[in-house]
Design a protein around this motif. Sequence first.
Motif, mmCIF file in Angstrom:
data_model
loop_
_atom_site.group_PDB
_atom_site.id
_atom_site.type_symbol
_atom_site.label_atom_id
_atom_site.label_comp_id
_atom_site.label_asym_id
_atom_site.label_seq_id
_atom_site.Cartn_x
_atom_site.Cartn_y
_atom_site.Cartn_z
ATOM 1 N N LEU A 8 0.453 -0.999 -0.115
ATOM 2 C CA LEU A 8 -0.093 0.166 0.160
ATOM 3 C C LEU A 8 0.549 1.054 0.131
ATOM 4 N N ALA A 9 1.795 1.428 0.851
ATOM 5 C CA ALA A 9 2.927 1.845 1.029
ATOM 6 C C ALA A 9 3.635 2.264 -0.526
ATOM 7 N N PHE A 10 3.858 1.767 -1.858
ATOM 8 C CA PHE A 10 3.995 2.184 -2.857
ATOM 9 C C PHE A 10 3.279 2.482 -3.799
ATOM 10 N N LEU A 11 2.212 1.887 -3.448
ATOM 11 C CA LEU A 11 1.472 2.190 -4.255
ATOM 12 C C LEU A 11 -0.052 3.489 -4.247
ATOM 13 N N LEU A 12 0.306 3.967 -2.938
ATOM 14 C CA LEU A 12 -0.156 5.777 -2.701
ATOM 15 C C LEU A 12 0.142 6.509 -3.407
ATOM 16 N N PRO A 13 1.751 7.174 -4.041
ATOM 17 C CA PRO A 13 1.703 7.870 -4.864
ATOM 18 C C PRO A 13 0.997 7.417 -6.741
ATOM 19 N N TRP A 14 0.864 6.846 -6.502
ATOM 20 C CA TRP A 14 0.045 5.834 -8.074
ATOM 21 C C TRP A 14 -1.240 7.053 -7.356
ATOM 22 N N PHE A 15 -2.325 5.681 -6.220
ATOM 23 C CA PHE A 15 -3.507 6.505 -6.292
ATOM 24 C C PHE A 15 -3.263 7.913 -5.668
ATOM 25 N N ALA A 16 -2.403 8.943 -5.187
ATOM 26 C CA ALA A 16 -2.603 10.017 -5.563
ATOM 27 C C ALA A 16 -2.267 10.754 -6.761
ATOM 28 N N GLY A 17 -1.880 10.249 -7.622
ATOM 29 C CA GLY A 17 -0.975 10.627 -8.905
ATOM 30 C C GLY A 17 -2.628 10.605 -9.932
ATOM 31 N N LEU A 18 -3.391 9.340 -9.277
ATOM 32 C CA LEU A 18 -4.737 9.257 -10.141
ATOM 33 C C LEU A 18 -5.275 9.982 -9.839
ATOM 34 N N GLY A 19 -6.194 10.442 -8.371
ATOM 35 C CA GLY A 19 -6.736 11.471 -7.862
ATOM 36 C C GLY A 19 -6.150 12.765 -7.755
ATOM 37 N N LEU A 20 -5.304 12.640 -7.989
ATOM 38 C CA LEU A 20 -4.819 14.934 -8.434
ATOM 39 C C LEU A 20 -5.124 14.889 -9.493
ATOM 40 N N ILE A 21 -4.481 13.533 -10.305
ATOM 41 C CA ILE A 21 -4.053 14.085 -12.319
ATOM 42 C C ILE A 21 -4.700 13.846 -13.380
#
Length: 308
Positions: free
Chosen positions: A27-40
């Motif tokens: 989950l820690a490794f996926l958090l940046p991807w989820f953040a990018g998915l939400g913000l971008i």
Amino acid sequence: MSALGDLRRIKGSTRGSPQKRDNRTALAFLLPWFAGLGLITIGPIVASLVLGFTDYNLIQPPKFNGVDNFTRMLSDERLHQALGVTFTYVMVSVPLQLACALALAMLLDRGLRGLAFYRSAFYLPSLLGSSVAIAVLWRQIFGAEGLVNQLLALVGIEGRGWISDPSTALSTLIVLNVWTFGAPMIIFLAGLRQIPIMYYEAAAVDGASKWIMFWRVTLPLLSPIIFFNLVLQIIHAFQSFTQAFVVSGGSGGPSDSTLFYTLYLYHRGFNSFDMGYASALAWLLLMIIAALTAVNFWAAKYWVFYDD
């Protein structure tokens, strides 16, 4: 029995703890991807939907205007022109592109020497076709004194300004899109390699010609790949922007003959600062692509063959 139960609980906890730690690490490794998915991705999509119901000029705060932007589309003549140009571009260029890709894939599937070189060379246009440099080159090739007219002059034919003529300007962009057949060709080639040779051997025993084998064996077994390429290339063609922007100098000319839908959307949003209307146009494009994709999936049951 109680001791045995305690032992089982201890073993279960020791097995569960590493798994929970792995889950937290993943989950820690996926958090940046989820953040990018939400913000971008998700954030701008939701924002554009909201702005589609507003009057927003990028300077003043948006003002809610209901469905005015969507009803305005009904009387927008340039929008209708852009839709006509885009649908013509998609409906002509995509079938031609897939036909060229399939033909070359079948040629390469015959075991030519230097297959890796040809495969890379034919794939290269797909990487460069949507670039600004290729669009500029295309403008020079089809210009009044470009390469095409120079070749025609060698055989005594007087050329024309292919890009400056409204009757031929869109055709040059169609040729450019057909030229970028590399990506579907690679997918077709992979699909051809998966067709069992026994089907062709059985057809040959029955006396089938090469043409009959193509229609009765190759196309049915390759239909899932054709369907996959068709959906992807339709979506890609509707999103075309760079080619029309560069070739027409950003105007969609001459006489709006190369006014792609995305180019008109760009004009409304960043030239006219009508971002509310541009957002509504973006959602109309999304609905058009979604509707065509749904139609393709519905029609697939009549012509796509899955070898189960």
